[in-house]
Every structure is written in structure tokens, then in C-alpha cells.
Scaffold this motif. Structure first.
Motif, PDB file in Angstrom:
ATOM      1  N   ILE A 269     -16.689  35.605   9.135  1.00  0.00           N
ATOM      2  CA  ILE A 269     -16.070  36.910   9.333  1.00  0.00           C
ATOM      3  C   ILE A 269     -16.088  37.136  10.852  1.00  0.00           C
ATOM      4  CG2 ILE A 269     -16.124  39.359   8.762  1.00  0.00           C
ATOM      5  CD1 ILE A 269     -15.704  37.458   6.325  1.00  0.00           C
ATOM      6  N   PRO A 270     -14.968  36.865  11.532  1.00  0.00           N
ATOM      7  CA  PRO A 270     -14.973  36.770  13.001  1.00  0.00           C
ATOM      8  C   PRO A 270     -15.273  38.058  13.744  1.00  0.00           C
ATOM      9  CG  PRO A 270     -12.736  36.771  12.182  1.00  0.00           C
ATOM     10  CD  PRO A 270     -13.638  36.693  10.978  1.00  0.00           C
ATOM     11  N   TYR A 271     -15.080  39.196  13.119  1.00  0.00           N
ATOM     12  CA  TYR A 271     -15.280  40.448  13.820  1.00  0.00           C
ATOM     13  C   TYR A 271     -16.646  41.071  13.543  1.00  0.00           C
ATOM     14  CZ  TYR A 271     -12.888  41.259   9.414  1.00  0.00           C
ATOM     15  OH  TYR A 271     -12.485  41.183   8.108  1.00  0.00           O
ATOM     16  N   ILE A 272     -17.527  40.307  12.882  1.00  0.00           N
ATOM     17  CA  ILE A 272     -18.905  40.768  12.693  1.00  0.00           C
ATOM     18  C   ILE A 272     -19.831  39.737  13.331  1.00  0.00           C
ATOM     19  CG2 ILE A 272     -20.726  41.365  11.065  1.00  0.00           C
ATOM     20  CD1 ILE A 272     -18.593  42.273   9.113  1.00  0.00           C
ATOM     21  N   VAL A 273     -20.414  40.124  14.454  1.00  0.00           N
ATOM     22  CA  VAL A 273     -21.300  39.234  15.200  1.00  0.00           C
ATOM     23  C   VAL A 273     -22.715  39.788  15.105  1.00  0.00           C
ATOM     24  CG1 VAL A 273     -21.780  38.162  17.435  1.00  0.00           C
ATOM     25  CG2 VAL A 273     -19.418  38.631  16.759  1.00  0.00           C
ATOM     26  N   THR A 274     -23.630  38.934  14.698  1.00  0.00           N
ATOM     27  CA  THR A 274     -25.032  39.327  14.569  1.00  0.00           C
ATOM     28  C   THR A 274     -25.840  38.612  15.646  1.00  0.00           C
ATOM     29  OG1 THR A 274     -25.672  37.505  13.109  1.00  0.00           O
ATOM     30  CG2 THR A 274     -24.699  39.451  12.065  1.00  0.00           C
ATOM     31  N   ALA A 275     -27.128  38.838  15.658  1.00  0.00           N
ATOM     32  CA  ALA A 275     -28.007  38.154  16.611  1.00  0.00           C
ATOM     33  C   ALA A 275     -27.996  36.644  16.388  1.00  0.00           C
ATOM     34  CB  ALA A 275     -29.428  38.695  16.492  1.00  0.00           C
ATOM     35  N   HIS A 276     -27.586  36.217  15.207  1.00  0.00           N
ATOM     36  CA  HIS A 276     -27.545  34.790  14.864  1.00  0.00           C
ATOM     37  C   HIS A 276     -26.158  34.186  15.057  1.00  0.00           C
ATOM     38  CE1 HIS A 276     -31.525  35.393  13.251  1.00  0.00           C
ATOM     39  NE2 HIS A 276     -31.067  36.397  12.535  1.00  0.00           N
ATOM     40  N   GLY A 277     -25.210  34.966  15.517  1.00  0.00           N
ATOM     41  CA  GLY A 277     -23.842  34.479  15.709  1.00  0.00           C
ATOM     42  C   GLY A 277     -22.882  35.189  14.767  1.00  0.00           C
ATOM     43  N   VAL A 278     -21.725  34.587  14.585  1.00  0.00           N
ATOM     44  CA  VAL A 278     -20.697  35.169  13.723  1.00  0.00           C
ATOM     45  C   VAL A 278     -21.171  35.111  12.273  1.00  0.00           C
ATOM     46  CG1 VAL A 278     -18.309  34.918  12.904  1.00  0.00           C
ATOM     47  CG2 VAL A 278     -18.845  34.545  15.312  1.00  0.00           C
ATOM     48  N   LEU A 279     -20.967  36.210  11.556  1.00  0.00           N
ATOM     49  CA  LEU A 279     -21.379  36.287  10.159  1.00  0.00           C
ATOM     50  C   LEU A 279     -20.631  35.257   9.320  1.00  0.00           C
ATOM     51  CD1 LEU A 279     -22.877  37.795   7.821  1.00  0.00           C
ATOM     52  CD2 LEU A 279     -20.822  39.209   7.630  1.00  0.00           C
ATOM     53  N   MET A 280     -21.362  34.510   8.503  1.00  0.00           N
ATOM     54  CA  MET A 280     -20.743  33.597   7.540  1.00  0.00           C
ATOM     55  C   MET A 280     -21.225  34.010   6.157  1.00  0.00           C
ATOM     56  SD  MET A 280     -20.673  29.480   7.003  1.00  0.00           S
ATOM     57  CE  MET A 280     -22.291  29.323   6.290  1.00  0.00           C
ATOM     58  N   ILE A 281     -20.265  34.254   5.258  1.00  0.00           N
ATOM     59  CA  ILE A 281     -20.633  34.563   3.882  1.00  0.00           C
ATOM     60  C   ILE A 281     -20.500  33.287   3.055  1.00  0.00           C
ATOM     61  CG2 ILE A 281     -20.133  37.026   4.015  1.00  0.00           C
ATOM     62  CD1 ILE A 281     -17.469  36.515   2.671  1.00  0.00           C
ATOM     63  N   ASP A 282     -21.406  33.129   2.134  1.00  0.00           N
ATOM     64  CA  ASP A 282     -21.451  31.949   1.269  1.00  0.00           C
ATOM     65  C   ASP A 282     -21.414  32.465  -0.159  1.00  0.00           C
ATOM     66  OD1 ASP A 282     -23.779  29.132   1.016  1.00  0.00           O
ATOM     67  OD2 ASP A 282     -21.931  29.544  -0.026  1.00  0.00           O
ATOM     68  N   GLU A 283     -20.250  32.365  -0.791  1.00  0.00           N
ATOM     69  CA  GLU A 283     -20.068  32.908  -2.142  1.00  0.00           C
ATOM     70  C   GLU A 283     -19.903  31.775  -3.143  1.00  0.00           C
ATOM     71  OE1 GLU A 283     -20.177  36.052  -3.079  1.00  0.00           O
ATOM     72  OE2 GLU A 283     -20.282  36.938  -1.086  1.00  0.00           O
ATOM     73  N   ARG A 284     -20.464  31.997  -4.341  1.00  0.00           N
ATOM     74  CA  ARG A 284     -20.349  31.009  -5.424  1.00  0.00           C
ATOM     75  C   ARG A 284     -20.123  31.762  -6.719  1.00  0.00           C
ATOM     76  NH1 ARG A 284     -23.121  27.938  -9.183  1.00  0.00           N
ATOM     77  NH2 ARG A 284     -22.722  25.723  -9.036  1.00  0.00           N
ATOM     78  N   LYS A 285     -19.238  31.224  -7.535  1.00  0.00           N
ATOM     79  CA  LYS A 285     -18.952  31.861  -8.821  1.00  0.00           C
ATOM     80  C   LYS A 285     -18.632  30.788  -9.847  1.00  0.00           C
ATOM     81  CE  LYS A 285     -16.576  35.485 -11.169  1.00  0.00           C
ATOM     82  NZ  LYS A 285     -17.611  35.958 -12.014  1.00  0.00           N
ATOM     83  N   GLU A 286     -19.035  31.042 -11.079  1.00  0.00           N
ATOM     84  CA  GLU A 286     -18.695  30.181 -12.210  1.00  0.00           C
ATOM     85  C   GLU A 286     -17.885  30.989 -13.201  1.00  0.00           C
ATOM     86  OE1 GLU A 286     -22.318  28.666 -13.883  1.00  0.00           O
ATOM     87  OE2 GLU A 286     -22.330  26.962 -12.516  1.00  0.00           O
ATOM     88  N   MET A 287     -16.950  30.305 -13.861  1.00  0.00           N
ATOM     89  CA  MET A 287     -16.122  30.972 -14.864  1.00  0.00           C
ATOM     90  C   MET A 287     -15.652  29.941 -15.886  1.00  0.00           C
ATOM     91  SD  MET A 287     -12.497  32.962 -14.252  1.00  0.00           S
ATOM     92  CE  MET A 287     -13.220  34.352 -13.416  1.00  0.00           C
ATOM     93  N   ARG A 288     -15.648  30.345 -17.135  1.00  0.00           N
ATOM     94  CA  ARG A 288     -15.100  29.478 -18.187  1.00  0.00           C
ATOM     95  C   ARG A 288     -13.619  29.795 -18.309  1.00  0.00           C
ATOM     96  NH1 ARG A 288     -18.754  26.518 -20.093  1.00  0.00           N
ATOM     97  NH2 ARG A 288     -17.602  25.609 -21.784  1.00  0.00           N
ATOM     98  N   MET A 289     -12.801  28.743 -18.347  1.00  0.00           N
ATOM     99  CA  MET A 289     -11.369  28.943 -18.533  1.00  0.00           C
ATOM    100  C   MET A 289     -10.733  27.695 -19.114  1.00  0.00           C
ATOM    101  SD  MET A 289      -9.747  28.903 -14.690  1.00  0.00           S
ATOM    102  CE  MET A 289     -10.961  29.872 -13.862  1.00  0.00           C
ATOM    103  N   THR A 290      -9.577  27.895 -19.715  1.00  0.00           N
ATOM    104  CA  THR A 290      -8.824  26.805 -20.321  1.00  0.00           C
ATOM    105  C   THR A 290      -7.922  26.171 -19.273  1.00  0.00           C
ATOM    106  OG1 THR A 290      -8.873  27.928 -22.455  1.00  0.00           O
ATOM    107  CG2 THR A 290      -7.191  26.228 -22.167  1.00  0.00           C
ATOM    108  N   ALA A 291      -7.897  24.847 -19.263  1.00  0.00           N
ATOM    109  CA  ALA A 291      -7.045  24.118 -18.319  1.00  0.00           C
ATOM    110  C   ALA A 291      -5.596  24.166 -18.792  1.00  0.00           C
ATOM    111  CB  ALA A 291      -7.504  22.666 -18.198  1.00  0.00           C
ATOM    112  N   ASN A 292      -4.700  24.501 -17.880  1.00  0.00           N
ATOM    113  CA  ASN A 292      -3.270  24.548 -18.162  1.00  0.00           C
ATOM    114  C   ASN A 292      -2.586  23.323 -17.551  1.00  0.00           C
ATOM    115  OD1 ASN A 292      -3.161  27.393 -19.196  1.00  0.00           O
ATOM    116  ND2 ASN A 292      -3.968  27.771 -17.163  1.00  0.00           N
ATOM    117  N   SER A 293      -1.485  22.888 -18.151  1.00  0.00           N
ATOM    118  CA  SER A 293      -0.732  21.776 -17.560  1.00  0.00           C
ATOM    119  C   SER A 293       0.294  22.284 -16.559  1.00  0.00           C
ATOM    120  CB  SER A 293      -0.061  20.938 -18.647  1.00  0.00           C
ATOM    121  OG  SER A 293       0.764  21.752 -19.449  1.00  0.00           O
ATOM    122  N   VAL A 294       0.551  23.598 -16.548  1.00  0.00           N
ATOM    123  CA  VAL A 294       1.397  24.241 -15.537  1.00  0.00           C
ATOM    124  C   VAL A 294       0.748  25.551 -15.162  1.00  0.00           C
ATOM    125  CG1 VAL A 294       3.588  23.240 -16.321  1.00  0.00           C
ATOM    126  CG2 VAL A 294       2.834  25.405 -17.264  1.00  0.00           C
TER     127      VAL A 294
END
Length: 158
Positions: free
Chosen positions: A126-151
Motif C-alpha cells: 500500500i504505497p501511500y502508507i509508510v510505517t517505521a518499517h517501510g511501506v505497508l504490505m498486506i498479506d491476505e489469504r482466503k479459502e473457498m469451495r467452488m465448482t470448476a467451470n469450463s468457461v
């Protein structure tokens, strides 16, 4: 003299977002798992409320049923152009908007028409949020069940 006292059992105040979807809950676009030959793709949404330059995409990866596509086969499509992830560092003029999906794909055999567990991880500066450790980096993870489509679901409507 007025005396203010605290109640013996303070009433619990619910957090405003409790039970509500937040931006990171939308990390994976629903029904976006697509199988095309030996390639599989999934759409990723920015977990932030403002656009960021494409150069801020530090890493994006996905798995399907715990299987990861080979690193050399992974491609990322943004604004209609497909690139390798390492090409994004130079894209300071191109923006990723909250209304647009980022499509990540790779060589991975997945059975179409069946449900799968999809996991996405995104590291984003996030380039416009600078902390004492440098530019803020968010690390997001998500899981979801879904059906695979061919299109893609939007292509099927046409």
C-alpha cells in the motif's frame, strides 16, 4: 455533586463489522474457478478500498485441493493483459482498481464440473502508507469451495 459510575456488568457493544463481509472476504471472486485444457484460473479481488499501482502486487499464488501450479507456468492477467508476476514491478503507471478482478492462472489439471477447495494468497504493498518499517504490505489469504467451470460464467451468458 453528580457522580458517574460504571455499571457492574457493562453492556457488550458489538463491533460494527461483526458478522458482516469485509474487504478481505472478497479476495476470491465467487464462481471464478475456470478450467481450460491443462490450465486453471481463479479471479482475485483487491482487498483494499482504493486503487493501487500494479507494481504494488508483490506476490499472488493459488492452490486447488492443496495442489500448486508450477511457478514457471503462473500468469497474471490485469486490465486485459496477461503477464508473468515478475513483470508487475515495472508497471507503475497501470492501476488495479477495486472494481476489477486480477486473474491468476497456471498449469494445473482440475476436473471441471466438480467442487474444489481453492486457496489464494496475495501480498500487496500500500504505497501511500509508510510505517517505521517501510511501506505497508498486506498479506491476505482466503479459502473457498467452488465448482470448476469450463468457461467463465460471464462467457456462458453471451
Amino acid at each position: 455533586m453528580t457522580r458517574i459510575t460504571k455499571p457492574a456488568h457493562p453492556k457488550r457493544i458489538r463491533a460494527p463489522l461483526e458478522g458482516k463481509a469485509v474487504i478481505s472476504d472478497r479476495l476470491i471472486e465467487e464462481n471464478s474457478l475456470v478450467v481450460d485444457g491443462g490450465r486453471t484460473s481463479v479471479d482475485v479481488r483487491i482487498p483494499w478500498y482504493r486503487a493501487v499501482p500494479a507494481s504494488c502486487i508483490a506476490d499472488v499464488s493459488f492452490t486447488v485441493d492443496g495442489r500448486t501450479p508450477p511457478a514457471g507456468s503462473v500468469r497474471v492477467e490485469l486490465n486485459g493483459t496477461e503477464r508473468r508476476l515478475d513483470e508487475f514491478a515495472a508497471l507503475v503507471e497501470e492501476q488495479w482498481f477495486p472494481t476489477d478482478a486480477l486473474t491468476v492462472s497456471g498449469d494445473l489439471e482440475v476436473e471441471s464440473g466438480t467442487e474444489h477447495l481453492v486457496s489464494v494468497e496475495l501480498k500487496l504493498f500500500i504505497p501511500y502508507i509508510v510505517t517505521a518499517h517501510g511501506v505497508l504490505m498486506i498479506d491476505e489469504r482466503k479459502e473457498m469451495r467452488m465448482t470448476a467451470n469450463s468457461v467463465r460464467p460471464t462467457e456462458a451468458v453471451r
